[in-house]
Design an enzyme around this catalytic site. Structure first.
Site, PDB file in Angstrom:
ATOM      1  N   TYR B 288       0.836  -1.206   0.000  1.00 22.63           N
ATOM      2  CA  TYR B 288       0.000   0.000   0.000  1.00 22.63           C
ATOM      3  C   TYR B 288       0.869   1.253   0.000  1.00 22.63           C
ATOM      4  O   TYR B 288       1.713   1.444   0.887  1.00 22.63           O
ATOM      5  CB  TYR B 288      -0.910  -0.007   1.218  1.00 22.63           C
ATOM      6  CG  TYR B 288      -2.072   0.944   1.111  1.00 22.63           C
ATOM      7  CD1 TYR B 288      -3.282   0.523   0.570  1.00 22.63           C
ATOM      8  CD2 TYR B 288      -1.978   2.260   1.555  1.00 22.63           C
ATOM      9  CE1 TYR B 288      -4.365   1.376   0.480  1.00 22.63           C
ATOM     10  CE2 TYR B 288      -3.057   3.121   1.467  1.00 22.63           C
ATOM     11  CZ  TYR B 288      -4.247   2.682   0.930  1.00 22.63           C
ATOM     12  OH  TYR B 288      -5.323   3.523   0.844  1.00 22.63           O
ATOM     13  N   TYR B 338      -5.374   5.534  -7.485  1.00 23.24           N
ATOM     14  CA  TYR B 338      -5.572   5.412  -6.039  1.00 23.24           C
ATOM     15  C   TYR B 338      -7.040   5.113  -5.777  1.00 23.24           C
ATOM     16  O   TYR B 338      -7.885   5.988  -5.830  1.00 23.24           O
ATOM     17  CB  TYR B 338      -5.141   6.681  -5.302  1.00 23.24           C
ATOM     18  CG  TYR B 338      -5.252   6.513  -3.795  1.00 23.24           C
ATOM     19  CD1 TYR B 338      -4.479   5.559  -3.125  1.00 23.24           C
ATOM     20  CD2 TYR B 338      -6.139   7.274  -3.042  1.00 23.24           C
ATOM     21  CE1 TYR B 338      -4.584   5.375  -1.752  1.00 23.24           C
ATOM     22  CE2 TYR B 338      -6.245   7.091  -1.667  1.00 23.24           C
ATOM     23  CZ  TYR B 338      -5.467   6.138  -1.034  1.00 23.24           C
ATOM     24  OH  TYR B 338      -5.571   5.959   0.329  1.00 23.24           O
TER      25      TYR B 338
END
Ligand SMILES: [Zn+2]
Lengths: 149, 383
Positions: B288, B338
């Site tokens: 991440y 994103y």
């Protein structure tokens, strides 16, 4: 008043005493009041994570600390913060309780604006002391650089 | 029952919409498109779906999805909190539900118009719970400010430099340059661009921050037995974990003894405990990357290197194709899209199917992680 439109803290029941003491110019941190425990805890909460006691007191701190880390925010930001950007936002570890760290701003004087100290003067580990000012109608902590002893 | 999740379930379908700064369709429509795309990939009729999982921040709830796609009776649904920390947990919850017989066909998804919609931190009426009163009024307004505090401390303690963060940004951008679906396809990044970029929150510059993207993704989870009959090659969920460390405080994890060991450490212990292999057996990682410093912190947390060595790990092209640990091979949140980390899950599946645009030859194991800093989650995938 400088900072009048900065965000006010949204105070919860557990945190109320902190802000009441701040209004009197005192930095106090919640501590367990159980005999034999006495652990400080922050942020405030209903019971002690060490001994599970619900008895609490608010212990006076010296108001001294050191910069644990800091950032220098640039836009995009909320308008009131963009107006003083780039400013500093610091995390101060308290001399009395290094694991307790308070977010704030290093300023040149208690009521000075957020951009009143050149960020180049900031260092991790730099000693600071607390001051108080008004922000959005509430008394909030600020931090002043102090010379190394 | 002596239950184990190990390889009991598999991801058999993945789906996605295009990614862009602005997509014209509403979030709900994008969600339905991604879910139907994933089911078509699996070769499973939407009427068979009986389980859903998503994020608490997902605006389209399972009721809307189920009735739009024509799902049947749904017997399991869950939502995971803490923003991007929930990504892998959506898969984990469905794996648990399917493995224990609570449902048969699970769909996890995320749809978000973060590119054209509002930035969450601009909504001052919705204050985050408790920690926010101690940080937001003091100008730590945005996730970039909150993580910037940890990043500077990390640089101070371990000698990490902006060049290390650049290594992360560059690896992601290089993979995006190979991926036609990536927002940053055909937009190379140079060290000079990085070093002269505008600041967002010093020490973080523009390129240390993820993209702002509209898009949606989904995946389909069934039992390993059922997976053998699906259209696509199964990718098994080998291990899964969530992580909320003792005395953790959320994104502003400033009040633990050691704020630089975040939820990744907790998730990792549980993840590896259940697994047949370790960090050094991972062929490719999808970590991440809302902010570049999360990569060295996560490399340490998940055991690819020792505490304090995450920055040095990025040196010498380690995160590039052919390096020690090829990273975020679709471009990740920094350079593909994103979407709260869901594209990291689908890219993990693509790698183990052998269909990535930056394929690691023979990749058989993949780590996928969710947001570090917040209460998090992670999965190990294997082919
Ligand atoms: Zn106690």
């Amino acid at each position: 008043m400088p900072g009048d439109t900065l965000l006010p803290p949204v105070i919860d029941e557990d945190g109320t005493p902190f802000w009441e003491y701040a209004a009197r110019g005192e930095l106090r941190i919640q501590a367990c009041a159980a005999p034999g425990c006495g652990e400080l805890r922050f942020p405030p909460r209903p019971c002690c994570p060490h001994c599970r006691s619900f008895d609490a007191e608010w212990r006076a701190m010296s108001g001294r600390g050191r910069i644990w880390s800091y950032v220098v925010p640039h836009p995009p930001l909320l308008d009131a913060y963009a107006a003083v950007a780039p400013y500093n936002a610091v995390l101060v570890e308290l001399a009395d309780a290094p694991r307790i760290r308070l977010a704030g701003h290093v300023v040149a004087a208690p009521d000075a604006p957020l951009d009143s100290v050149d960020p180049a003067r900031l260092r991790i580990g730099a000693p600071v002391r607390i001051a108080f000012t008004e922000q959005a109608g509430l008394t909030v902590p600020r931090w002043l650089l102090r010379e190394r002893a | 029952m002596a239950g184990t999740l190990k390889d009991a379930t598999a991801i058999v379908g993945i789906g996605q919409t295009p990614f862009a700064r602005r997509l014209p369709e509403p979030e709900k429509t994008l969600a339905c498109r991604a879910v139907l795309d994933a089911l078509a990939d699996a070769g499973i009729d939407p009427s068979e779906v009986d389980a859903f999982a998503s994020y608490t921040m997902e605006a389209t709830d399972e009721v809307e999805i189920a009735k739009s796609i024509g799902a049947g009776d749904v017997t399991f649904f869950s939502k995971v909190g803490y923003g991007g920390g929930g990504s892998c947990a959506t898969v984990a919850h469905l794996a648990a539900a399917v493995a224990t017989g609570q449902a048969n066909v699970g769909v996890a998804w995320r749809s978000r118009k973060r590119g054209s919609g509002p930035r969450p931190w601009t909504d001052t009426a919705v204050q985050l719970p408790t920690p926010a009163q101690w940080t937001r009024p003091f100008g730590l307004l945005r996730p970039a400010d909150e993580i910037g505090i940890l990043a500077r401390r990390y640089m101070h303690e371990y000698g990490a430099t902006r060049d290390h963060f650049f290594n992360v940004a560059l690896a992601c951008r290089n993979r995006a340059n190979q991926n036609p679906a990536a927002v940053m396809h055909e937009r190379p990044l140079t060290r000079e661009m990085y070093m002269t970029a505008r600041w967002i929150s010093e020490p973080l510059c523009l390129f240390d921050n993820c993209l702002e993207t509209d898009g949606a993704l989904a995946c389909v989870i069934v039992s390993a037995e059922r997976a053998r009959d699906c259209r696509s090659r199964p990718v098994y969920i080998h291990s899964a974990a969530q992580g909320l460390p003792a005395q953790h405080h959320g994104m502003v994890n400033y009040w633990t003894d050691d704020p630089l060991t975040g939820p990744a450490w907790t998730a990792a212990r549980q993840l590896w405990k259940q697994a047949d292999f370790g960090p050094h057996d991972v062929d490719v990682a999808q970590i991440y990357d809302a902010f570049t410093p999360l990569i060295p912190l996560s490399l340490e947390g998940y055991g690819f290197c020792a505490r304090g060595e995450g920055a040095a790990f990025t040196e010498g092209g380690a995160l590039e194709t052919g390096g020690r640990l090829p990273l975020n091979t679709s471009g990740g949140g920094l350079s593909e899209a994103y979407v709260h980390g869901f594209n990291l899950i689908t890219e993990g599946v693509k790698q183990l199917r052998g269909s990535s645009t930056a394929q690691v030859p023979g990749a058989a194991t993949c780590l996928v992680t969710a947001g570090e800093g917040v209460p998090t989650s992670a999965i190990l995938l294997r082919s």
